[in-house]
Motif scaffolding. Structure first.
Motif, mmCIF file in Angstrom:
data_model
loop_
_atom_site.group_PDB
_atom_site.id
_atom_site.type_symbol
_atom_site.label_atom_id
_atom_site.label_comp_id
_atom_site.label_asym_id
_atom_site.label_seq_id
_atom_site.Cartn_x
_atom_site.Cartn_y
_atom_site.Cartn_z
ATOM 1 N N THR A 119 16.730 16.281 4.914
ATOM 2 C CA THR A 119 15.913 16.376 3.711
ATOM 3 C C THR A 119 15.128 15.097 3.512
ATOM 4 N N HIS A 120 14.073 15.201 2.760
ATOM 5 C CA HIS A 120 13.207 14.034 2.537
ATOM 6 C C HIS A 120 12.716 14.056 1.096
ATOM 7 N N SER A 121 13.142 13.078 0.317
ATOM 8 C CA SER A 121 12.711 13.008 -1.075
ATOM 9 C C SER A 121 11.509 12.096 -1.203
ATOM 10 N N GLU A 122 10.737 12.307 -2.242
ATOM 11 C CA GLU A 122 9.534 11.510 -2.455
ATOM 12 C C GLU A 122 9.910 10.071 -2.782
ATOM 13 N N ILE A 123 9.212 9.136 -2.152
ATOM 14 C CA ILE A 123 9.508 7.723 -2.344
ATOM 15 C C ILE A 123 9.018 7.287 -3.717
ATOM 16 N N LYS A 124 9.881 6.621 -4.463
ATOM 17 C CA LYS A 124 9.526 6.152 -5.796
ATOM 18 C C LYS A 124 8.615 4.940 -5.699
ATOM 19 N N GLN A 125 7.486 4.997 -6.362
ATOM 20 C CA GLN A 125 6.507 3.916 -6.331
ATOM 21 C C GLN A 125 6.852 2.856 -7.373
ATOM 22 N N HIS A 126 6.624 1.577 -7.024
ATOM 23 C CA HIS A 126 6.788 0.495 -7.993
ATOM 24 C C HIS A 126 5.659 0.581 -9.018
ATOM 25 N N GLU A 127 6.012 0.556 -10.298
ATOM 26 C CA GLU A 127 5.004 0.679 -11.352
ATOM 27 C C GLU A 127 4.950 -0.529 -12.270
ATOM 28 N N GLY A 128 5.730 -1.565 -11.970
ATOM 29 C CA GLY A 128 5.734 -2.765 -12.801
ATOM 30 C C GLY A 128 4.386 -3.469 -12.770
ATOM 31 N N THR A 129 3.973 -4.026 -13.906
ATOM 32 C CA THR A 129 2.664 -4.678 -14.016
ATOM 33 C C THR A 129 2.542 -5.854 -13.056
ATOM 34 N N LEU A 130 3.577 -6.691 -12.995
ATOM 35 C CA LEU A 130 3.522 -7.898 -12.163
ATOM 36 C C LEU A 130 3.345 -7.563 -10.687
ATOM 37 N N ILE A 131 4.182 -6.650 -10.171
ATOM 38 C CA ILE A 131 4.094 -6.333 -8.740
ATOM 39 C C ILE A 131 2.792 -5.601 -8.421
ATOM 40 N N VAL A 148 0.830 -1.204 0.000
ATOM 41 C CA VAL A 148 0.000 0.000 0.000
ATOM 42 C C VAL A 148 0.870 1.261 0.000
ATOM 43 N N ALA A 149 2.024 1.198 0.659
ATOM 44 C CA ALA A 149 2.888 2.379 0.758
ATOM 45 C C ALA A 149 3.785 2.567 -0.462
ATOM 46 N N ARG A 150 4.243 1.470 -1.059
ATOM 47 C CA ARG A 150 5.300 1.577 -2.061
ATOM 48 C C ARG A 150 4.902 1.161 -3.488
ATOM 49 N N VAL A 151 3.715 0.604 -3.669
ATOM 50 C CA VAL A 151 3.304 0.157 -5.005
ATOM 51 C C VAL A 151 2.205 1.078 -5.522
ATOM 52 N N LYS A 152 2.314 1.502 -6.758
ATOM 53 C CA LYS A 152 1.315 2.387 -7.361
ATOM 54 C C LYS A 152 0.081 1.555 -7.737
ATOM 55 N N MET A 153 -0.990 1.748 -6.973
ATOM 56 C CA MET A 153 -2.221 1.014 -7.261
ATOM 57 C C MET A 153 -3.415 1.830 -6.787
ATOM 58 N N PRO A 154 -4.603 1.554 -7.346
ATOM 59 C CA PRO A 154 -5.792 2.346 -6.993
ATOM 60 C C PRO A 154 -6.369 1.937 -5.644
ATOM 61 N N GLY A 155 -7.164 2.843 -5.055
ATOM 62 C CA GLY A 155 -7.926 2.510 -3.848
ATOM 63 C C GLY A 155 -7.122 2.408 -2.575
ATOM 64 N N LYS A 156 -6.005 3.127 -2.472
ATOM 65 C CA LYS A 156 -5.171 3.017 -1.269
ATOM 66 C C LYS A 156 -5.900 3.526 -0.026
ATOM 67 N N ASN A 157 -6.558 4.683 -0.145
ATOM 68 C CA ASN A 157 -7.286 5.231 1.012
ATOM 69 C C ASN A 157 -8.412 4.309 1.452
ATOM 70 N N LEU A 158 -9.082 3.684 0.477
ATOM 71 C CA LEU A 158 -10.144 2.731 0.800
ATOM 72 C C LEU A 158 -9.576 1.531 1.541
ATOM 73 N N MET A 159 -8.430 1.035 1.102
ATOM 74 C CA MET A 159 -7.793 -0.106 1.764
ATOM 75 C C MET A 159 -7.396 0.229 3.196
ATOM 76 N N LEU A 160 -6.886 1.453 3.380
ATOM 77 C CA LEU A 160 -6.509 1.872 4.729
ATOM 78 C C LEU A 160 -7.726 1.986 5.631
ATOM 79 N N SER A 161 -8.830 2.481 5.087
ATOM 80 C CA SER A 161 -10.054 2.613 5.881
ATOM 81 C C SER A 161 -10.654 1.256 6.204
ATOM 82 N N LEU A 162 -10.729 0.367 5.207
ATOM 83 C CA LEU A 162 -11.274 -0.975 5.439
ATOM 84 C C LEU A 162 -10.377 -1.779 6.368
ATOM 85 N N GLY A 163 -9.085 -1.488 6.321
ATOM 86 C CA GLY A 163 -8.140 -2.210 7.172
ATOM 87 C C GLY A 163 -8.291 -1.908 8.644
#
Length: 576
Positions: free
Chosen positions: A303-315, A107-122
């Motif tokens: 300093t704090h840089s933005e974390i790069k999200q995984h965008e690969g199809t498989l992951i 949820v934190a590192r992979v680019k996918m839809p519905g993250k806020n919903l997953m956090l709320s349902l969790g």
């Protein structure tokens, strides 16, 4: 003569300054300190003394016995209960880590839809009373459970029969699906907020992703992971409802305590078990702190840089499928309980006997329990808010000698199982005690305050530590007394923290079972007690309807808290 006159004048001046001093804060501070001494420290001391007494409920001076502890070496039932507690708690903690850490990472590192919903349902498995989830799993995986029925048909050609939910398997499964959100939410926060500069440096040096995760990322989230694992262990080893409903003949320490008190009124024997339970929890807390302190890493960059999200199809596919499966399985109890509340029974694949009677009968048969639940919870929440705020103000603003001891005392009930707190209060205020509180509303309110004041205390203490005391100092310099300053300046500043801690207190008290189960009487029964009794009597429809009412109330409160406060409720469960 002149010397005596001078001394007399100095003494009069000192006396005048002493009489003019504002003693209000000392008188106000004495109230919470007295409460803690009488209703927490004294009962715990009495419990410790009772643990070294012969079996029974008598507290006789000079009577020393190790009978309560030797039973762990002599009694097979005691040995099995101790083994089962260890087995369940360790297994649940490891499984929650195995489930929660990957989910938090995805949820934190992979680019996918519905993250806020997953956090709320969790969050939902946490806010649902654990014992309610236990009896819904009976509907799903019991002897005639719908899911078990379907799985047995599916695996019949292979000669495999799915075990029932009763016993060790059921306790571990139910607690894992109830408590994994602690690890999920805390590890998500750690993965999302970790400074990615070190990880990027590792990638530039040619290190593999697995090596970077093992040597850089994982050590950075270890403190949060340790806090989540500790929360899971403490709650699983102190859980009464799940083992009582689906444990079958498998005793654990909380159910063994209940058995000693409710079956034999053996307070001394129950005290011995309680001491063992507390000793195990304290040992685990100590080991957790040692591991975290030994392995904790800090980044030296501000300093704090933005974390790069995984965008690969498989992951992305793996992450979405994994998170959806975990959420669907863990939320099955909520769906099941809503459906079951409209039926008389559930046999095979479908429920039978659609009815509204389960809800219609609530005003007639549960009005007293509903009143008790809300009255006791609201009163205890109000008193806990006052107590926790005052003690937080003492430790953060006045910083008296022994502030660390006061902090430890107020936080101790946070890691104490509810049955242990109940045994302590029964040990101190039952039988021939000077103050007899057994069977009264008072003892339940006190037990609730003891267990839940840490929520308000920790919330307010954190708020005060971030507030500059200059406004309070300015009020004092302007001539206002302490009470006026506290009421008109300090309280408005810390009000959001008081509300946050109070809401968390209220939501947990509405579903409290493990503390109430040893303290209630016929006139102080609460809704959780009634649900527990309905399940024991096989009235699953009645239990479901009551549970839905409880669940809706708790969910609405939590939703409003998240909406207003803008944060996840799981963050409030941190040990501080």
């Amino acid at each position: 003569m002149a010397r005596n006159t001078l001394q007399s004048a100095q003494e009069k001046t000192k006396l005048k300054k002493f009489l003019e001093k504002d003693f209000t804060p000392y008188l106000v501070f004495a109230i919470p300190l007295s409460f803690m001494a009488i209703f927490l420290i004294y009962p715990m001391v009495i419990t410790l003394v009772r643990a070294f007494m012969p079996a029974g409920n008598k507290l006789v001076a000079g009577s020393f016995s190790l009978q309560g502890f030797t039973k762990f070496f002599e009694s097979l039932m005691y040995q099995k209960a101790l083994f089962n507690s260890f087995m369940v708690s360790i297994s649940v903690t490891l499984l929650c880590i195995l489930i929660g850490v990957p989910m938090g990472y995805f949820v934190a590192r992979v680019k996918m839809p519905g993250k806020n919903l997953m956090l709320s349902l969790g969050i939902l498995p946490i806010i649902m009373p654990s014992f309610v989830g236990a009896f819904t799993w009976i509907i799903l995986l019991g002897r005639q459970g719908v899911v078990r029925h379907f799985l047995n048909i599916l695996f019949a050609p292979l000669g495999i029969e799915v075990p029932t939910i009763y016993g060790m398997f059921g306790m571990i499964l139910c607690m894992t699906l109830t408590y994994y959100p602690f690890v999920f939410q805390l590890s998500y926060g750690a993965f999302a907020s970790a400074n990615s500069l070190l990880e990027e440096a590792g990638m530039l040096m040619g290190a593999s992703r697995w090596y970077i995760f093992r040597t850089i990322t994982f050590p950075l989230i270890l403190p949060s992971l340790g806090a989540g694992a500790l929360l899971v262990f403490v709650r699983s080893i102190g859980n009464f409802g799940i083992p009582a409903i689906i444990g079958g003949d498998k005793y654990v320490l909380p159910t063994l305590i209940y058995f000693r008190v409710n079956g034999f009124w053996d307070l001394n024997g129950a005290a011995s078990i309680a001491v063992i339970n507390v000793a195990i929890t304290a040992l685990v807390l100590y080991l957790q702190k040692r591991v975290i302190n030994r392995h904790e890493y800090e980044t030296i960059s501000a300093t704090h840089s933005e974390i790069k999200q995984h965008e690969g199809t498989l992951i992305r596919v793996v992450a979405i499928v994994y998170c959806v499966i975990i959420l669907v399985v863990s939320l099955l109890p909520q769906l099941t309980i809503i459906i079951m509340s409209f039926f008389e029974k559930w046999v095979g694949l479908f429920p039978e006997g659609f009815t509204l009677a389960n809800y219609i009968r609530i005003p007639r048969y549960s009005s007293n329990e509903m009143f008790n639940t809300f009255f006791l919870s609201l009163l205890a929440t109000l008193l806990a808010a006052i107590l926790g705020s005052l003690i937080a103000y003492i430790t953060e603003r006045k910083k008296p000698k022994g502030a660390a001891l006061l902090d430890m005392s107020i936080m101790a009930p946070f890691i104490l199982p509810g049955t242990v707190v109940s045994v302590a209060l029964l040990s101190a205020f039952s039988g021939s005690s000077l103050i007899r509180l057994t069977g009264t509303y008072t003892i339940i309110v006190i037990s609730y305050m003891i267990r839940r004041t840490p929520y308000v205390y920790r919330s307010v203490a954190a708020s005060l530590s971030q507030l500059n005391p200059s406004l309070e100092e300015a009020s004092t310099i302007a001539g206002a007394n302490w009470f006026y300053t506290f009421r008109r300046v300090s309280v408005p500043l810390i009000m959001p923290a008081i509300i946050s801690g109070s809401i968390l207190t209220l939501t947990t008290l509405l579903q409290e079972l493990s503390t109430t189960i040893l303290l209630y009487s016929s006139r102080t029964r609460t809704v959780p007690i009634q649900i527990y009794g309905a399940v024991a009597d096989g009235k699953l429809g009645e239990a479901s309807a009551l549970s839905v009412i409880l669940l809706v109330v708790v969910f609405v409160i939590v939703y409003l808290m998240n909406h207003k406060q803008g944060k996840s409720i799981a963050s409030s469960f941190k040990m501080g």
